[in-house]
Design a protein around this motif. Structure first.
Motif, PDB file in Angstrom:
ATOM      1  N   LEU A 467      -4.729  10.685  32.727  1.00  0.00           N
ATOM      2  CA  LEU A 467      -5.676  11.770  32.431  1.00  0.00           C
ATOM      3  C   LEU A 467      -5.137  13.116  32.910  1.00  0.00           C
ATOM      4  O   LEU A 467      -5.317  14.144  32.239  1.00  0.00           O
ATOM      5  N   GLU A 468      -4.460  13.121  34.056  1.00  0.00           N
ATOM      6  CA  GLU A 468      -3.844  14.358  34.543  1.00  0.00           C
ATOM      7  C   GLU A 468      -2.731  14.819  33.603  1.00  0.00           C
ATOM      8  O   GLU A 468      -2.575  16.006  33.320  1.00  0.00           O
ATOM      9  N   PHE A 469      -1.963  13.860  33.100  1.00  0.00           N
ATOM     10  CA  PHE A 469      -0.921  14.194  32.122  1.00  0.00           C
ATOM     11  C   PHE A 469      -1.535  14.829  30.879  1.00  0.00           C
ATOM     12  O   PHE A 469      -1.044  15.849  30.381  1.00  0.00           O
ATOM     13  N   LEU A 470      -2.616  14.240  30.371  1.00  0.00           N
ATOM     14  CA  LEU A 470      -3.284  14.791  29.182  1.00  0.00           C
ATOM     15  C   LEU A 470      -3.788  16.205  29.443  1.00  0.00           C
ATOM     16  O   LEU A 470      -3.665  17.089  28.580  1.00  0.00           O
ATOM     17  N   ALA A 471      -4.356  16.427  30.616  1.00  0.00           N
ATOM     18  CA  ALA A 471      -4.890  17.751  30.936  1.00  0.00           C
ATOM     19  C   ALA A 471      -3.780  18.793  30.940  1.00  0.00           C
ATOM     20  O   ALA A 471      -3.932  19.894  30.397  1.00  0.00           O
ATOM     21  N   GLN A 472      -2.656  18.459  31.545  1.00  0.00           N
ATOM     22  CA  GLN A 472      -1.537  19.400  31.564  1.00  0.00           C
ATOM     23  C   GLN A 472      -0.954  19.598  30.168  1.00  0.00           C
ATOM     24  O   GLN A 472      -0.544  20.710  29.803  1.00  0.00           O
ATOM     25  N   TYR A 473      -0.904  18.533  29.393  1.00  0.00           N
ATOM     26  CA  TYR A 473      -0.386  18.625  28.017  1.00  0.00           C
ATOM     27  C   TYR A 473      -1.239  19.591  27.191  1.00  0.00           C
ATOM     28  O   TYR A 473      -0.706  20.458  26.488  1.00  0.00           O
ATOM     29  N   ARG A 474      -2.562  19.452  27.302  1.00  0.00           N
ATOM     30  CA  ARG A 474      -3.462  20.353  26.566  1.00  0.00           C
ATOM     31  C   ARG A 474      -3.306  21.788  27.052  1.00  0.00           C
ATOM     32  O   ARG A 474      -3.303  22.736  26.252  1.00  0.00           O
ATOM     33  N   ARG A 475      -3.172  21.948  28.367  1.00  0.00           N
ATOM     34  CA  ARG A 475      -3.045  23.289  28.935  1.00  0.00           C
ATOM     35  C   ARG A 475      -1.769  23.973  28.453  1.00  0.00           C
ATOM     36  O   ARG A 475      -1.782  25.158  28.081  1.00  0.00           O
ATOM     37  N   ILE A 476      -0.671  23.236  28.407  1.00  0.00           N
ATOM     38  CA  ILE A 476       0.589  23.822  27.944  1.00  0.00           C
ATOM     39  C   ILE A 476       0.503  24.175  26.464  1.00  0.00           C
ATOM     40  O   ILE A 476       0.978  25.233  26.028  1.00  0.00           O
ATOM     41  N   ASN A 477      -0.107  23.309  25.668  1.00  0.00           N
ATOM     42  CA  ASN A 477      -0.289  23.619  24.250  1.00  0.00           C
ATOM     43  C   ASN A 477      -1.094  24.893  24.064  1.00  0.00           C
ATOM     44  O   ASN A 477      -0.775  25.733  23.210  1.00  0.00           O
ATOM     45  N   GLN A 478      -2.152  25.057  24.859  1.00  0.00           N
ATOM     46  CA  GLN A 478      -2.972  26.273  24.766  1.00  0.00           C
ATOM     47  C   GLN A 478      -2.167  27.505  25.142  1.00  0.00           C
ATOM     48  O   GLN A 478      -2.250  28.548  24.483  1.00  0.00           O
ATOM     49  N   GLN A 479      -1.361  27.391  26.201  1.00  0.00           N
ATOM     50  CA  GLN A 479      -0.538  28.523  26.635  1.00  0.00           C
ATOM     51  C   GLN A 479       0.460  28.931  25.563  1.00  0.00           C
ATOM     52  O   GLN A 479       0.763  30.122  25.395  1.00  0.00           O
ATOM     53  N   LEU A 480       0.976  27.939  24.826  1.00  0.00           N
ATOM     54  CA  LEU A 480       1.982  28.215  23.796  1.00  0.00           C
ATOM     55  C   LEU A 480       1.355  28.538  22.440  1.00  0.00           C
ATOM     56  O   LEU A 480       2.081  28.815  21.482  1.00  0.00           O
ATOM     57  N   GLY A 481       0.031  28.448  22.356  1.00  0.00           N
ATOM     58  CA  GLY A 481      -0.632  28.685  21.078  1.00  0.00           C
ATOM     59  C   GLY A 481      -0.364  27.590  20.069  1.00  0.00           C
ATOM     60  O   GLY A 481      -0.344  27.834  18.855  1.00  0.00           O
ATOM     61  N   MET A 482      -0.168  26.352  20.553  1.00  0.00           N
ATOM     62  CA  MET A 482       0.132  25.220  19.684  1.00  0.00           C
ATOM     63  C   MET A 482      -1.032  24.247  19.708  1.00  0.00           C
ATOM     64  O   MET A 482      -1.813  24.202  20.664  1.00  0.00           O
ATOM     65  N   LYS A 483      -1.130  23.456  18.655  1.00  0.00           N
ATOM     66  CA  LYS A 483      -2.180  22.451  18.554  1.00  0.00           C
ATOM     67  C   LYS A 483      -1.523  21.115  18.224  1.00  0.00           C
ATOM     68  O   LYS A 483      -1.326  20.763  17.063  1.00  0.00           O
ATOM     69  N   GLN A 484      -1.177  20.397  19.267  1.00  0.00           N
ATOM     70  CA  GLN A 484      -0.491  19.122  19.100  1.00  0.00           C
ATOM     71  C   GLN A 484      -1.285  18.035  19.812  1.00  0.00           C
ATOM     72  O   GLN A 484      -2.103  18.304  20.683  1.00  0.00           O
ATOM     73  N   TYR A 485      -1.005  16.785  19.448  1.00  0.00           N
ATOM     74  CA  TYR A 485      -1.827  15.670  19.905  1.00  0.00           C
ATOM     75  C   TYR A 485      -0.982  14.618  20.610  1.00  0.00           C
ATOM     76  O   TYR A 485       0.245  14.602  20.511  1.00  0.00           O
ATOM     77  N   VAL A 486      -1.671  13.768  21.317  1.00  0.00           N
ATOM     78  CA  VAL A 486      -1.045  12.620  21.962  1.00  0.00           C
ATOM     79  C   VAL A 486      -1.499  11.352  21.257  1.00  0.00           C
ATOM     80  O   VAL A 486      -2.697  11.179  20.988  1.00  0.00           O
ATOM     81  N   VAL A 487      -0.573  10.485  20.929  1.00  0.00           N
ATOM     82  CA  VAL A 487      -0.888   9.184  20.347  1.00  0.00           C
ATOM     83  C   VAL A 487      -0.598   8.130  21.412  1.00  0.00           C
ATOM     84  O   VAL A 487       0.556   7.915  21.778  1.00  0.00           O
ATOM     85  N   PRO A 488      -1.630   7.467  21.953  1.00  0.00           N
ATOM     86  CA  PRO A 488      -1.386   6.486  23.012  1.00  0.00           C
ATOM     87  C   PRO A 488      -1.088   5.099  22.449  1.00  0.00           C
ATOM     88  O   PRO A 488      -1.729   4.638  21.514  1.00  0.00           O
ATOM     89  N   TYR A 489      -0.089   4.449  23.028  1.00  0.00           N
ATOM     90  CA  TYR A 489       0.134   3.033  22.766  1.00  0.00           C
ATOM     91  C   TYR A 489      -0.835   2.247  23.653  1.00  0.00           C
ATOM     92  O   TYR A 489      -0.908   2.470  24.866  1.00  0.00           O
ATOM     93  N   LEU A 490      -1.542   1.297  23.073  1.00  0.00           N
ATOM     94  CA  LEU A 490      -2.513   0.495  23.813  1.00  0.00           C
ATOM     95  C   LEU A 490      -2.222  -0.984  23.581  1.00  0.00           C
ATOM     96  O   LEU A 490      -1.775  -1.380  22.511  1.00  0.00           O
ATOM     97  N   MET A 491      -2.525  -1.789  24.588  1.00  0.00           N
ATOM     98  CA  MET A 491      -2.234  -3.212  24.510  1.00  0.00           C
ATOM     99  C   MET A 491      -3.476  -4.029  24.844  1.00  0.00           C
ATOM    100  O   MET A 491      -4.152  -3.769  25.843  1.00  0.00           O
ATOM    101  N   SER A 492      -3.766  -5.009  24.020  1.00  0.00           N
ATOM    102  CA  SER A 492      -4.880  -5.910  24.264  1.00  0.00           C
ATOM    103  C   SER A 492      -4.367  -7.235  24.807  1.00  0.00           C
ATOM    104  O   SER A 492      -3.195  -7.594  24.632  1.00  0.00           O
TER     105      SER A 492
END
Length: 626
Positions: A467-492
């Protein structure tokens, strides 16, 4: 101009050869590219002065197919391919895969199940006394007694079932030349018992050397606790500096002995391996068949490192490449990149610069270079070690140099990023430059789960770190004026996941606002901590009990929960909620996962669209081979 190695008697004659020194039988198509193990080993042997012929995917139903290149002077080399042949053939639910990316045209069925064993037994039908050396991922991970998911039983060392003389495990550049030189000097395979990175069979271990005796095969076959203890001993002896010689006794008094792993390659040695004269393409005979699909994943990618100190429980890298990271020099990688830009098919996009974990460009700590990795401690789990040197400066400099090369438009990073290691680096602007330059709309990362007990069993960081990684990722995207996403790999269905943890993960999926495409059932493959948990119900590191979702029905329910919005999963997901006693999640309210039976279901929320450069759309999706 580089030439492919001979694949026929005609090719041999063109080189003036009457006999090969080694005939290399491979379960894959012949691709002369350093992302394919057979290409590296054959070129290393060629560089050492040996004549190697390639026999790709012989017809296992015809024993004479093994004789196509004749009897080699020194021996046969056999590998099942870049993947374990059973993983290549079957899904986790035991369904037969329809295609094979490592076969010309992607056609399935061109290699047998347990390919290494089948090929070796064919050789023995025609050549009773010719030495056979086995290697590659299939042999490496089955080198001692192991649980086999597909037969649901403990199998003997592949060295015995294949009737081979020697087994080379790990990456093998040093060991293959050492074995070749020994054979060339007139030693018989039974005399070659001293080379690091090899396994041999013997009836006598009273030779003055020290051995750590594992529980006998008869015991690990009958007793799951003994199996877990044996695996724990093997896992603690995978390091080339501290690992001990292991001996496993079989009925009849035969021992399979594993010598310690080969030492890590120096940077100069790594550079030399990747500077060999590869053709960097599949054999031209495959052109009419449509080529080899697996090459497209790597043709315009750069291998930066090998080895991984991440220590994920479901990954076999500790047993194969080891935990000590080895790297190529900037000069070596830049030279390959410049060569890549000269390819007429290159469109300016380097698809990846990485390895098992892209952002590992140095050992976890300096101690590993002389004393090895700690046998009973992990570098990143449960938290980064105080001795960890988290530093992306070398990787950052490499990426900057690659971005400046003429003809290069974009440099992507598509192999895994270890996000906890990234967060531990407070000195470099790597995170910012990753976001700005090296992804194309979305970044794929692998949190795998959200539940603390499951993450503990996986050897993955706590969900709060993600969650901390996601928060920083969003913050950096905002600073750069970019709109990019994270796709998580999940395992059941990983060991430790009850239906309660599966529901917890499903609720997290709901919070994402879209149904993730990258969902995978846990796949028990040889030589992993997680597979040992699956088979024994014990964590081999602690010998504590672990809950294991075993039945196909329960596994299907857990997977259905992660894709609960898909109408075809409704019945299973509903049953799963009842099994978890979470009827509160069945309803029409905003906090519910499923509507009651008969109620109209809301349309699934689609993932936001991302903007990508047009050439990136042509890239094949990256595959996850666990």
């Amino acid at each position: 101009m580089q030439e492919f190695l001979p694949i026929s008697r005609r090719d041999m004659a063109a080189r003036g050869w009457s006999q090969c020194d080694f005939v290399y039988i491979i379960g894959d198509a012949y691709v002369d590219h350093p992302s394919f193990g057979h290409a590296i080993i054959s070129r290393v042997l060629e560089h050492a002065g040996y004549k190697v012929g390639i026999l790709s995917q012989p017809d296992w139903r015809d024993p004479d197919s093994i004789t196509a290149l004749g009897e080699p002077r020194l021996g046969f080399l056999v590998t099942g391919g870049n993947m374990d042949s059973m993983v290549n053939h079957y899904t986790v639910s035991h369904h037969h895969r329809k295609t094979d990316a490592f076969t010309p045209g992607g056609v399935g069925g061109k290699r047998p199940d347990y390919a290494t064993i089948v090929y070796c037994n064919l050789i023995r039908q025609r050549y009773r006394h010719t030495p056979i050396l086995i290697g590659g991922i299939e042999a490496s991970l089955r080198r001692l007694g192991h649980y086999d998911y597909w037969s649901d039983k403990v199998k003997r060392s592949i060295l015995l079932d294949s009737q081979a003389d020697l087994l080379l495990y790990g990456m093998g550049e040093r060991s293959i030349v050492a074995v070749a030189d020994a054979l060339n000097d007139g030693l018989s395979p039974s005399e070659i018992t001293y080379i690091e990175g090899t396994c041999y069979k013997t009836k006598d271990i009273t030779d003055g050397r020290q051995y750590l005796q594992l529980p006998e095969f008869a015991e690990i076959s009958a007793n799951k606790k003994a199996y877990a203890r044996s695996f724990a001993l093997q896992y603690a002896n995978t390091d080339p500096f501290s690992g001990k010689r292991l001996a496993e006794r079989y009925p009849g008094g035969v021992y399979v002995v594993q010598n310690p792993p080969q030492k890590p390659l120096s940077q100069q040695e790594m550079d030399a391996v990747y500077a060999l004269p590869y053709c960097r393409n599949y054999h031209p005979s495959y052109e009419k068949l449509g080529g080899v699909p697996a090459l497209q994943e790597v043709k315009f990618s750069l291998v930066s490192n090998r080895g991984c100190f991440g220590g994920c429980s479901f990954c076999a890298l500790t047993f194969h490449q080891g935990r000590i990271v080895q790297t190529r020099s900037h000069e070596s990688i830049l030279a390959e990149a410049r060569h890549m830009t000269e390819d007429p098919a290159f469109k300016g996009y380097i698809h990846d610069v990485g390895g098992p974990t892209a952002n590992f460009r140095q050992p976890a700590c300096q101690k590993q270079l002389t004393h090895g990795a700690c046998p009973h401690k992990q570098c990143l789990f449960p938290a980064p070690c105080k001795n960890l040197q988290a530093d992306h400066s070398d990787y950052l400099q490499l990426l900057r140099k690659l971005r400046k090369l003429p003809g290069v438009k974009k440099v992507f990073i598509r192999s895994g990023i270890r996000f906890d290691y990234l967060l531990a680096d407070h000195k470099t602007p790597f995170f910012k430059e990753l976001v700005k330059y090296h992804i194309s709309g979305q970044l794929k990362v692998a949190p795998e789960h959200v539940s603390a007990p499951v993450l503990q069993n996986m050897g993955k960081p706590a969900h709060e770190v993600y969650l901390e990684f996601l928060a920083q990722y969003r913050r950096i995207n905002q600073q750069l004026g970019m709109k990019q996403y994270v796709v998580p790999y999940l395992m059941s269905s990983h060991p430790g996941s009850t239906m309660r943890e599966a529901v917890e993960l499903a609720l997290y999926v709901k919070s994402l606002g879209y149904m993730p495409e990258q969902v995978q059932d846990f796949y028990p493959t040889p030589a992993t901590v997680s597979t040992t948990m699956y088979y024994t119900g014990l964590d081999p590191r602690t010998m504590q009990p672990v809950y294991v979702p075993r039945s196909a029905h329960e596994k299907n329910m857990q997977r259905a929960l992660l894709q609960y919005q898909d109408p075809k999963n409704y019945r299973l997901a509903l049953e799963a909620l009842h099994a978890a006693h979470r009827e509160d999640l069945i309803g029409t309210g905003p906090g519910c996962l499923l509507p009651p039976p008969g109620a109209k279901r809301a349309a699934p929320v689609k993932k936001p669209k991302t903007t990508r450069p047009v050439p990136e759309k042509r890239l094949h999706k990256a595959k996850r081979h666990r």
